[in-house]
Design an enzyme around this catalytic site. Structure first.
Site: not given
Ligand code: GLC
Length: 553
Positions: A204, A244
């Site tokens: 993440d 991500e």
């Molecule tokens: C990422 C996730 C999102 C979340 C954020 C904080 O971007 O995809 O859903 O709110 O991280 O953890």
């Protein structure tokens, strides 16, 4: 590149399917999805052709950011089941040929995590340096992720009279990854889930991991990922890291570890995703071609995760302001459908007005673009969003299994569900798994067929892409090959008009015959001249390039 050169990197032609245990299927009737329900649904996912499930956070949590606010990295949210249920699910999935990866959320914890509870109480706590503290907030606020919901990334802690940093919500204090004790904690967490049988991690918020603005001790952000990768590989020969990283391509290259690799194994391609939307709104293939051209090359084989939707807003942040407005105008005309000035709170099917031709075109593109496809639960049946749910929850409503009460998601009272189901034309009466399983012409069966073809066409995940030059701007034409002969040619007409594409000669394409991989027929190629191929409005073709004397596989 030949397939044999690169070993068993299973994720290079995997089909990822992202789901949240909480909203997928309720197995014990209490209204909340759980591991029991998910385990019972494995047959469905196997039938669809999924090869890897990405589980969104299922850990104990105050649940103020859909589970991305974790209070215990080693447990399971009791509403979703026990640790035993999770372990049993991971094992059962594997025995059915489906791997499981889990969300690794280590940029921050919940403020209810025992580390933070202790850290905020005293400057002398041994957990104080697990987080990032300053006497004064820095002025650099460029990392604000939730404009409108948070005003600053610094929050005052009155008891100990310092500010702590939070890239996301104020209840999600950022961990201090420059602290070796924190890195050791992360290694333990990773090792633990690998021991339970997961095949990797969706990491993440990667760019935030070490970006403590103004931090004098800011370490090399890439050192952490390199170390993590080495550690993961020592513990498991098959585990992968899918990051991500919602940044432009050149910066993504750095998170692969540059030309030589050594960091993430795979990253979502946000640039390409944005380009697909822009191209389809314009009926012009150029943005897709440009996005593919700008993908950086690495000497180590890495993978791009292609996707159309995920659990967040459809973020259009990599488009220019004018381009973003074009997409907004076409797909999210109402203000309530937009968020943070950059994203759309809708699922794909309603954005395309449920038009089956456009939906099929979109998924045909998704599965034929070089890389690995990542589906978000419910996409395979064309689920819609529920605009009555707040913010990003709109696209997180329960899975629609049947036309019955609660869409067959749970037998409980509707008020006990984690969120209400969609209503109207995309509600479970019209859009559900059971009806589509019984209808050979449904989106479910279409996507199932695409997945089967994707799996038997390894060029898509492994091959090099060639963009085919032609004079029809509304048609995207690309070839994927793993060696010089053969390969797959895909054509996608992004417009509502029929189109004709003049393909290069057989000699230039390197084949004699094009064999339609989705409908049985053949198109002979002219030896020396161009061959015209016709496409319906929003039509598409996957064509196997069969070299002279070659056979169909
Ligand atoms: C990422 C996730 C999102 C979340 C954020 C904080 O971007 O995809 O859903 O709110 O991280 O953890």
């Amino acid at each position: 590149m030949r397939i044999a050169d690169v070993g068993d990197l299973w994720w290079r032609n995997a089909v990822f399917y992202c789901l949240d245990v909480e909203t997928f299927r309720d197995g014990n009737g209490d209204g909340v999805g759980d591991f029991t329900g998910l385990t019972e649904s494995l047959g469905y996912l196997e039938q669809l052709g999924v090869t890897c499930i990405w589980l969104m956070p299922f850990y104990p949590t105050p649940d103020r950011d859909d589970g991305y606010d974790i209070s215990d990295f080693y447990g399971v949210d009791p509403r979703l089941g026990t640790l035993g249920d999770a372990a049993e699910f991971i094992r059962t999935a594997r025995s059915r040929g489906i791997r499981v990866i889990v969300d690794l959320v280590v940029n921050h914890t919940s403020d209810k995590h025992p580390w933070f509870v202790q850290a905020r109480r005293s400057r002398n706590s041994k957990f104080r340096d697990y987080y990032i503290w300053r006497d004064r907030p820095t002025r650099n606020q460029k990392n604000m992720v939730f404009p409108g919901e948070e005003q600053s990334i610094w929050e005052w802690e009155p008891k100990t009279e310092q500010y702590y940093m939070h890239s996301f919500y104020r209840h999600q204090p950022d961990l201090n990854l420059t602290n070796s004790a924190v890195r050791e904690e992360i290694a333990k967490i990773v090792a633990y889930w690998l021991t339970l049988g997961v095949a990797g991690f969706r990491i993440d918020a990667v760019p935030f991991l070490l970006a403590a603005p103004g931090s004098p001790d800011a370490a090399d952000p890439h050192e952490f990922i390199r170390d993590l990768k080495r550690f993961v590989r020592r513990r498991s020969s098959e585990a992968m890291l899918l990051g991500e990283v919602a940044l432009p391509h050149p910066e993504q290259l750095e998170y692969f570890g540059g030309q030589d690799g050594g960091e993430l194994d795979a990253q979502f391609d946000f640039t390409l995703m944005d380009a697909v939307y822009l191209a389809s709104v314009r009926g012009d293939a150029t943005p897709i071609a440009d996005a593919l051209r700008s993908r950086p090359k690495t000497s180590e084989p890495v993978a791009w995760g292609n996707f159309l939707r995920n659990h967040d807003e459809l973020t259009l942040q990599l488009l220019t302001d004018e381009e973003r407005e074009e997409v907004f105008d076409a797909l999210a005309p109402e203000p309530y459908q937009r968020i943070y000035g950059r994203g759309i709170l809708r699922r794909l099917a309603p954005m395309l007005n449920g038009d089956p031709r456009r939906l099929r075109l979109a998924y045909s593109l998704l599965f034929s673009l070089p890389g690995v496809p990542v589906l978000y639960y419910g996409e395979e049946i064309g689920m819609g969003e529920n605009p009555e749910l707040p913010g990003r929850s709109a696209v997180r409503s329960p899975m629609q299994w049947t036309p019955e009460r609660n869409g067959g998601f749970s037998p409980a009272r509707p008020s006990q569900l984690p969120g209400s189901l969609t209503t109207g034309g995309f509600g479970p009466e019209y859009v559900n798994v059971r009806n589509q399983q019984m209808d050979e012409g449904s989106l479910f069966h279409f996507i199932r067929a695409l997945i089967a073809r994707y799996r038997t066409t390894p060029e898509i995940g492994w091959g090099d892409v060639e963009l085919v030059e032609h004079d029809t701007p509304g048609v995207f034409a690309h070839i994927l090959r793993t060696d010089h002969e053969g390969g797959m040619l895909a054509l996608h007409n992004l417009t509502a008009e029929p189109a004709t594409v003049s393909l290069p000669s057989a000699a230039d394409i390197g084949g004699e015959v094009l064999t339609d991989l989705l409908h049985p027929r053949e198109i002979p190629l002219q030896a020396e001249r161009a061959t015209d191929v016709h496409l319906d409005p929003y039509g598409f073709l996957w064509l196997q390039i069969t070299p002279p004397g070659g056979a169909i596989v």
